[in-house]
Design a protein around this motif. Structure first.
Motif, PDB file in Angstrom:
ATOM      1  N   ALA A  57      -8.637   2.718   0.217  1.00  0.00           N
ATOM      2  CA  ALA A  57      -8.265   1.495  -0.513  1.00  0.00           C
ATOM      3  C   ALA A  57      -8.073   0.332   0.463  1.00  0.00           C
ATOM      4  CB  ALA A  57      -6.988   1.734  -1.323  1.00  0.00           C
ATOM      5  N   ASP A  58      -7.526   0.634   1.645  1.00  0.00           N
ATOM      6  CA  ASP A  58      -7.357  -0.411   2.662  1.00  0.00           C
ATOM      7  C   ASP A  58      -8.707  -0.956   3.135  1.00  0.00           C
ATOM      8  OD1 ASP A  58      -4.613  -0.429   2.660  1.00  0.00           O
ATOM      9  OD2 ASP A  58      -4.377   0.837   4.435  1.00  0.00           O
ATOM     10  N   ILE A  59      -9.649  -0.064   3.333  1.00  0.00           N
ATOM     11  CA  ILE A  59     -10.978  -0.522   3.789  1.00  0.00           C
ATOM     12  C   ILE A  59     -11.629  -1.370   2.695  1.00  0.00           C
ATOM     13  CG2 ILE A  59     -13.339   0.272   4.341  1.00  0.00           C
ATOM     14  CD1 ILE A  59     -11.300   0.482   6.665  1.00  0.00           C
ATOM     15  N   ASP A  60     -11.488  -0.931   1.465  1.00  0.00           N
ATOM     16  CA  ASP A  60     -12.017  -1.715   0.341  1.00  0.00           C
ATOM     17  C   ASP A  60     -11.380  -3.113   0.342  1.00  0.00           C
ATOM     18  OD1 ASP A  60     -13.376  -1.964  -2.337  1.00  0.00           O
ATOM     19  OD2 ASP A  60     -11.278  -2.257  -2.923  1.00  0.00           O
ATOM     20  N   ALA A  61     -10.049  -3.152   0.511  1.00  0.00           N
ATOM     21  CA  ALA A  61      -9.339  -4.438   0.504  1.00  0.00           C
ATOM     22  C   ALA A  61      -9.798  -5.310   1.680  1.00  0.00           C
ATOM     23  CB  ALA A  61      -7.837  -4.195   0.571  1.00  0.00           C
ATOM     24  N   LEU A  62      -9.957  -4.685   2.832  1.00  0.00           N
ATOM     25  CA  LEU A  62     -10.394  -5.438   4.026  1.00  0.00           C
ATOM     26  C   LEU A  62     -11.767  -6.080   3.788  1.00  0.00           C
ATOM     27  CD1 LEU A  62      -9.873  -6.042   7.115  1.00  0.00           C
ATOM     28  CD2 LEU A  62     -11.233  -3.998   7.582  1.00  0.00           C
ATOM     29  N   LEU A  63     -12.685  -5.285   3.239  1.00  0.00           N
ATOM     30  CA  LEU A  63     -14.051  -5.790   3.039  1.00  0.00           C
ATOM     31  C   LEU A  63     -14.104  -6.876   1.968  1.00  0.00           C
ATOM     32  CD1 LEU A  63     -16.017  -2.424   3.297  1.00  0.00           C
ATOM     33  CD2 LEU A  63     -15.830  -4.237   5.018  1.00  0.00           C
ATOM     34  N   SER A 123      -3.790  13.839  10.352  1.00  0.00           N
ATOM     35  CA  SER A 123      -2.651  14.371   9.586  1.00  0.00           C
ATOM     36  C   SER A 123      -2.618  13.841   8.165  1.00  0.00           C
ATOM     37  CB  SER A 123      -1.333  13.981  10.256  1.00  0.00           C
ATOM     38  OG  SER A 123      -1.432  14.067  11.631  1.00  0.00           O
ATOM     39  N   LEU A 124      -3.590  13.051   7.790  1.00  0.00           N
ATOM     40  CA  LEU A 124      -3.546  12.468   6.441  1.00  0.00           C
ATOM     41  C   LEU A 124      -3.844  13.528   5.388  1.00  0.00           C
ATOM     42  CD1 LEU A 124      -5.483   9.091   6.895  1.00  0.00           C
ATOM     43  CD2 LEU A 124      -3.003   9.426   6.721  1.00  0.00           C
ATOM     44  N   ASN A 125      -3.055  13.519   4.319  1.00  0.00           N
ATOM     45  CA  ASN A 125      -3.398  14.367   3.173  1.00  0.00           C
ATOM     46  C   ASN A 125      -4.334  13.581   2.253  1.00  0.00           C
ATOM     47  OD1 ASN A 125      -1.809  12.546   1.826  1.00  0.00           O
ATOM     48  ND2 ASN A 125      -0.033  13.912   1.652  1.00  0.00           N
ATOM     49  N   ALA A 126      -4.685  14.185   1.126  1.00  0.00           N
ATOM     50  CA  ALA A 126      -5.668  13.549   0.238  1.00  0.00           C
ATOM     51  C   ALA A 126      -5.196  12.167  -0.203  1.00  0.00           C
ATOM     52  CB  ALA A 126      -5.921  14.443  -0.967  1.00  0.00           C
ATOM     53  N   ALA A 127      -3.900  12.039  -0.501  1.00  0.00           N
ATOM     54  CA  ALA A 127      -3.384  10.738  -0.943  1.00  0.00           C
ATOM     55  C   ALA A 127      -3.465   9.719   0.204  1.00  0.00           C
ATOM     56  CB  ALA A 127      -1.942  10.891  -1.417  1.00  0.00           C
ATOM     57  N   GLY A 128      -3.210  10.186   1.423  1.00  0.00           N
ATOM     58  CA  GLY A 128      -3.289   9.300   2.587  1.00  0.00           C
ATOM     59  C   GLY A 128      -4.713   8.819   2.818  1.00  0.00           C
ATOM     60  N   ILE A 129      -5.662   9.709   2.603  1.00  0.00           N
ATOM     61  CA  ILE A 129      -7.071   9.324   2.783  1.00  0.00           C
ATOM     62  C   ILE A 129      -7.489   8.340   1.682  1.00  0.00           C
ATOM     63  CG2 ILE A 129      -9.446  10.180   2.813  1.00  0.00           C
ATOM     64  CD1 ILE A 129      -8.398  12.704   4.201  1.00  0.00           C
ATOM     65  N   ASP A 130      -7.001   8.568   0.470  1.00  0.00           N
ATOM     66  CA  ASP A 130      -7.278   7.618  -0.616  1.00  0.00           C
ATOM     67  C   ASP A 130      -6.712   6.240  -0.274  1.00  0.00           C
ATOM     68  OD1 ASP A 130      -8.577   9.473  -2.131  1.00  0.00           O
ATOM     69  OD2 ASP A 130      -6.911   9.835  -3.527  1.00  0.00           O
ATOM     70  N   ALA A 131      -5.489   6.233   0.282  1.00  0.00           N
ATOM     71  CA  ALA A 131      -4.858   4.953   0.638  1.00  0.00           C
ATOM     72  C   ALA A 131      -5.665   4.261   1.746  1.00  0.00           C
ATOM     73  CB  ALA A 131      -3.415   5.184   1.092  1.00  0.00           C
ATOM     74  N   ALA A 132      -6.154   5.041   2.690  1.00  0.00           N
ATOM     75  CA  ALA A 132      -6.965   4.469   3.767  1.00  0.00           C
ATOM     76  C   ALA A 132      -8.257   3.867   3.205  1.00  0.00           C
ATOM     77  CB  ALA A 132      -7.286   5.549   4.802  1.00  0.00           C
ATOM     78  N   CYS A 151     -13.558   9.213   7.963  1.00  0.00           N
ATOM     79  CA  CYS A 151     -14.582   8.166   7.993  1.00  0.00           C
ATOM     80  C   CYS A 151     -15.597   8.331   6.863  1.00  0.00           C
ATOM     81  CB  CYS A 151     -15.285   8.122   9.344  1.00  0.00           C
ATOM     82  SG  CYS A 151     -14.210   7.480  10.631  1.00  0.00           S
ATOM     83  N   ALA A 152     -15.876   9.574   6.492  1.00  0.00           N
ATOM     84  CA  ALA A 152     -16.811   9.788   5.381  1.00  0.00           C
ATOM     85  C   ALA A 152     -16.271   9.112   4.123  1.00  0.00           C
ATOM     86  CB  ALA A 152     -17.016  11.280   5.141  1.00  0.00           C
ATOM     87  N   ARG A 153     -14.962   9.222   3.937  1.00  0.00           N
ATOM     88  CA  ARG A 153     -14.336   8.605   2.758  1.00  0.00           C
ATOM     89  C   ARG A 153     -14.305   7.078   2.897  1.00  0.00           C
ATOM     90  NH1 ARG A 153     -13.083   7.071  -1.288  1.00  0.00           N
ATOM     91  NH2 ARG A 153     -11.226   7.375  -2.568  1.00  0.00           N
ATOM     92  N   LEU A 154     -14.080   6.616   4.124  1.00  0.00           N
ATOM     93  CA  LEU A 154     -14.079   5.161   4.356  1.00  0.00           C
ATOM     94  C   LEU A 154     -15.477   4.595   4.115  1.00  0.00           C
ATOM     95  CD1 LEU A 154     -11.878   4.912   7.605  1.00  0.00           C
ATOM     96  CD2 LEU A 154     -11.145   4.958   5.200  1.00  0.00           C
ATOM     97  N   LEU A 155     -16.477   5.371   4.516  1.00  0.00           N
ATOM     98  CA  LEU A 155     -17.863   4.933   4.300  1.00  0.00           C
ATOM     99  C   LEU A 155     -18.171   4.847   2.807  1.00  0.00           C
ATOM    100  CD1 LEU A 155     -20.679   4.299   5.471  1.00  0.00           C
ATOM    101  CD2 LEU A 155     -21.161   6.754   5.423  1.00  0.00           C
ATOM    102  N   GLU A 156     -17.664   5.828   2.076  1.00  0.00           N
ATOM    103  CA  GLU A 156     -17.862   5.841   0.618  1.00  0.00           C
ATOM    104  C   GLU A 156     -17.231   4.583   0.005  1.00  0.00           C
ATOM    105  OE1 GLU A 156     -16.899   9.859  -0.859  1.00  0.00           O
ATOM    106  OE2 GLU A 156     -16.020   8.776  -2.559  1.00  0.00           O
TER     107      GLU A 156
END
Ligand SMILES: Cc1cc2nc3c(=O)[nH]c(=O)nc-3n(C[C@H](O)[C@H](O)[C@H](O)COP(=O)(O)O)c2cc1C
Length: 204
Positions: free
Chosen positions: A167-173, A156-165, A21-26
């Motif tokens: 990117a999804d939040i960015d796309a959603l917003l 279970s997300l690795n760094a790439a998975g968190i980056d993808a997540a 969530c910290a990354r999603l918030l960013e």
């Protein structure tokens, strides 16, 4: 017509320990034209003040509740915020019209995989069904509720998975304000259909 204004209501009780969530918030903070409201930062002792919260809601058209799934729901402060902010005569009741027509969506991270929320999974109950109290609240207030957008298997997300997540939040917003009434189409099933929304040609 002015572009719809997006408010991200963020709730994480221990942001310093958050991986996802910290990354999603960013990502949300970097999205253009989005207001971020961090509930645990603003109200660490749960003393939610309804007036500024209502003013914030009045100033936005799309409400995105960004949080981890905790015990099949949201962290406790979001419930407290709803209890205190969505007053009778303001949010619901004959004169309570302030949320009417606004979009309401939860964007969440969930530790369990998507399969756990399927009919044969550990939880059996889809996330949308578990979030029924939020949906009923939105409906009572005349807001237009969209199916939750979830990042499953968050732990279970690795760094790439968190980056993808992120990117999804960015796309959603970015896409939500452009969808207009079509948002309801993509929010009609168990989960918000981000891919469908992104594939749709919508007015800029
Ligand atoms: C108190 C608590 C309750 C949780 N309940 C659930 C749950 O009901 N369903 C689920 O899928 N994950 C659950 N989790 C896992 C979190 O959703 C997961 O750790 C979080 O989304 C990861 O994001 P973060 O790194 O930002 O904390 C829970 C975690 C905690 C701490």
């Amino acid at each position: 017509m002015n572009a719809p204004r997006v408010l991200v209501v963020f709730a994480h009780p221990s942001l310093e320990r958050s991986r996802v969530c910290a990354r999603l918030l960013e990502a949300a903070s970097a999205a253009p034209g989005v207001t971020i409201h961090d509930l645990y930062e603003r109200y660490p002792h749960f003393g939610v003040d309804p007036e500024p919260e209502q003013a914030l809601l009045d100033a936005h058209d799309i409400l995105v509740f960004l949080h981890p799934v905790h015990w099949y729901s949201a962290p406790a402060l979001l419930k407290q915020w709803i209890d205190v902010t969505l007053e009778h005569g303001w949010a619901y009741g004959a004169e309570g019209t302030h949320l009417r027509g606004k979009l309401w969506i939860h964007a969440v991270s969930a530790g369990a995989p998507a399969s756990a929320y399927g009919p044969n999974g550990l939880n059996r109950i889809p996330l949308r069904a578990l979030f029924a109290p939020f949906e009923a609240t939105a409906r009572l207030c005349g807001a237009r509720y969209l199916a939750p957008f979830a990042i499953f298997g968050a732990n279970s997300l690795n760094a790439a998975g968190i980056d993808a997540a992120a990117a999804d939040i960015d796309a959603l917003l970015r896409v939500l304000p452009r969808l207009g009434d079509r948002a309801l189409e993509f929010g009609a099933a168990d989960e918000f259909d981000l891919a469908g929304a992104l594939a749709t040609q919508v007015e800029a």
